[in-house]
Design an enzyme around this catalytic site. Sequence first.
Site, PDB file in Angstrom:
ATOM      1  N   ASP A  52       0.807  -1.016   0.026  1.00 27.26           N
ATOM      2  CA  ASP A  52       0.139   0.097  -0.040  1.00 27.26           C
ATOM      3  C   ASP A  52       0.866   1.414  -0.104  1.00 27.26           C
ATOM      4  O   ASP A  52       0.520   2.292  -0.125  1.00 27.26           O
ATOM      5  CB  ASP A  52      -1.140   0.037   0.983  1.00 27.26           C
ATOM      6  CG  ASP A  52      -0.346  -0.212   2.454  1.00 27.26           C
ATOM      7  OD1 ASP A  52       0.831  -0.349   2.642  1.00 27.26           O
ATOM      8  OD2 ASP A  52      -1.180  -0.297   3.527  1.00 27.26           O
ATOM      9  N   GLU A 190       8.962  -4.021  10.618  1.00 22.95           N
ATOM     10  CA  GLU A 190       9.448  -2.884  10.041  1.00 22.95           C
ATOM     11  C   GLU A 190      10.029  -2.022  11.102  1.00 22.95           C
ATOM     12  O   GLU A 190       9.541  -1.922  12.207  1.00 22.95           O
ATOM     13  CB  GLU A 190       8.376  -2.207   9.325  1.00 22.95           C
ATOM     14  CG  GLU A 190       8.625  -0.813   8.750  1.00 22.95           C
ATOM     15  CD  GLU A 190       7.730  -0.363   7.528  1.00 22.95           C
ATOM     16  OE1 GLU A 190       6.732  -1.002   7.186  1.00 22.95           O
ATOM     17  OE2 GLU A 190       7.766   0.817   7.334  1.00 22.95           O
TER      18      GLU A 190
END
Length: 272
Positions: A52, A190
């Site tokens: 995204d 992340e």
Amino acid sequence: MSVAKKEYKRVTVKSLVEMKQNREKISMLTSYDYSMAKIVDAAQVDVILVGDSASNVIAGHETTLPITLDQMIYHASSVVRAAKRALVIVDIPFGSYQSDSKEALRSAIRIMKESGAHAVKVEGGSEIRQSVSRILEAGIPVMGHLGLTPQSIYKFGTYTVRAKEDKEAEKLKQDAKMLEEIGCFGIVLEKIPAALAKEVAESVSIPIIGIGAGNGVDGQVLVVHDLLGMTHEFNPRFLRRYMNLYEEMGKAISKYVSDVKHQDFPNDSEQY
Ligand code: KIV
């Protein structure tokens, strides 16, 4: 030059688990369109993520929140048409899985049916357990995403490193275990401390793919526009740029403008 321990004609979720068992690092890179995905796939990248992050690098939004399910399906179907070897994973966008598990399943089914992708990715841990379980029960492979989860940027307030404090690190470890237990085939971590990411990778049997999470994980992912140096304003410490396409493309396009202005293009051999 191939450094693969085993050749895969088509990478599957099972191949990724096998790569982890064989201690072969997994390469993952984003793509959002057919032409880029063709290059990425031909370069033997194992996994293409239709992230995204398209919301940022393709549409120019400040965050990943605005991109819609229809837009993700459009990007994903273009990538699927190009990928002959890579596993294609698609992000379920913000607002398409958080409200309830039925909505989550409906969104995942639309992605799989309308784009032809092989798996979906969702951000979060215990908060979205029911949604993840429901998607998995329908036979759709799911990858988790923990640490800095950009869809929650307004909760975090900044894009700085996550899970530096014990409490958040503990929750992240429990969430990773939980995602493994309910059947996710892999997890993206992340922007978290490298030591924590290594500990998580060693504590689960499913592949852990890092971005800004150090070298002790089972594979790496980057946004392809960052790797190629097209996004020149974005300079996090974890990013290695392999080219400076922003400059190279700019030079080529300026030359084209100059050639048109000077009536150098097209020349005699470039016309009918
Ligand atoms: O959207 C994306 O590109 C991602 C990667 C940064 C992991 O989620």
